[in-house]
Scaffold this motif. Sequence first.
Motif, PDB file in Angstrom:
ATOM      1  N   GLY A  97       0.824  -1.202   0.000  1.00 17.64           N
ATOM      2  CA  GLY A  97       0.000   0.000   0.000  1.00 17.64           C
ATOM      3  C   GLY A  97       0.858   1.252   0.000  1.00 17.64           C
ATOM      4  O   GLY A  97       0.562   2.233  -0.687  1.00 17.64           O
ATOM      5  N   ASN A 126       2.390   1.824  -3.482  1.00 15.20           N
ATOM      6  CA  ASN A 126       1.376   2.367  -4.399  1.00 15.20           C
ATOM      7  C   ASN A 126       1.072   3.824  -4.086  1.00 15.20           C
ATOM      8  O   ASN A 126       0.850   4.637  -4.988  1.00 15.20           O
ATOM      9  N   GLU A 127       1.082   4.155  -2.807  1.00 14.03           N
ATOM     10  CA  GLU A 127       0.832   5.528  -2.388  1.00 14.03           C
ATOM     11  C   GLU A 127       1.969   6.448  -2.857  1.00 14.03           C
ATOM     12  O   GLU A 127       1.739   7.578  -3.296  1.00 14.03           O
ATOM     13  N   LYS A 159       1.433   7.201  -6.414  1.00 17.44           N
ATOM     14  CA  LYS A 159       0.320   8.147  -6.566  1.00 17.44           C
ATOM     15  C   LYS A 159       0.786   9.593  -6.333  1.00 17.44           C
ATOM     16  O   LYS A 159       0.459  10.496  -7.106  1.00 17.44           O
ATOM     17  N   SER A 164      -3.244   6.152  -9.687  1.00 17.10           N
ATOM     18  CA  SER A 164      -3.594   5.830  -8.304  1.00 17.10           C
ATOM     19  C   SER A 164      -2.810   4.653  -7.736  1.00 17.10           C
ATOM     20  O   SER A 164      -2.785   4.440  -6.539  1.00 17.10           O
ATOM     21  N   ARG A 165      -2.155   3.876  -8.615  1.00  9.91           N
ATOM     22  CA  ARG A 165      -1.333   2.743  -8.136  1.00  9.91           C
ATOM     23  C   ARG A 165      -0.313   2.403  -9.216  1.00  9.91           C
ATOM     24  O   ARG A 165      -0.447   2.835 -10.364  1.00  9.91           O
TER      25      ARG A 165
END
Length: 234
Positions: free
Chosen positions: A5, A8-9, A12, A42-43
């Motif tokens: 997560g 991916n953040e 972003k 977004s990812r």
Amino acid sequence: MKFTGEQNETWKILFNRQVENIKKFACEEFITGFENLKLSGSRIPSLLEINRRLMPATGWKAVRTPVRYLSDKQWAKHMARREFPITNFIRGRKELDFTPEPDLFHDIFGHLPLLMNPEVAELIEIFSEEYRRADKKKLRRVSQLWWNTVEFGLIRENREIKAFGAGLMSSFGEIQKLKPGGAKVVQFSIQRGIQQPRAVASFHTEYLVIESVSELIEDLKGFFAIHGTGGGKK
Ligand SMILES: [Fe+2]
């Protein structure tokens, strides 16, 4: 490949703040490729979704490599098969503004939109052919020329000067050096491209500007035919 997560953040954040810079400073070839590649903001995009758009455009394919730095020869082997290696490493949250080590944001966001352009794909193919065949001495020249064009070059567009290199496209801070008065700009020539020093641990202070991709291709072909490995003759 699964990313966390947090990774991916990070993508972003990097993606969304760079989009504004791209609109202002990137060359048309990049912007068009970027629009057509439709990367997720977004990812981290999967190779499957990248290749669905990249392969039909120019025949190039993104491939994953767990190695952070491929040797020139390993890299050239991939490139000869029209495979663009993408590292699976992404910079940490503290390195958003600068990473001396190319990461997947650089590889994907910086390079792939331009690889959607057939003329740029031809340019990359000319380079990869030379990389593959060059001995140590020639390798230095090829890699200097690559660095000062494909990674950090500028391009003239109408009366403006725009970013062309992938190193600029993926750097939030460095691409902003294209603001008026921000960077010293020198006309590209093969000799300049070979001699121009690299900045690895900081931003560059001077950039080389090409007139067009087709002119760069002609210059390189002419140079490599005489001083390179002879392109297709072996
Ligand atoms: Fe690169």
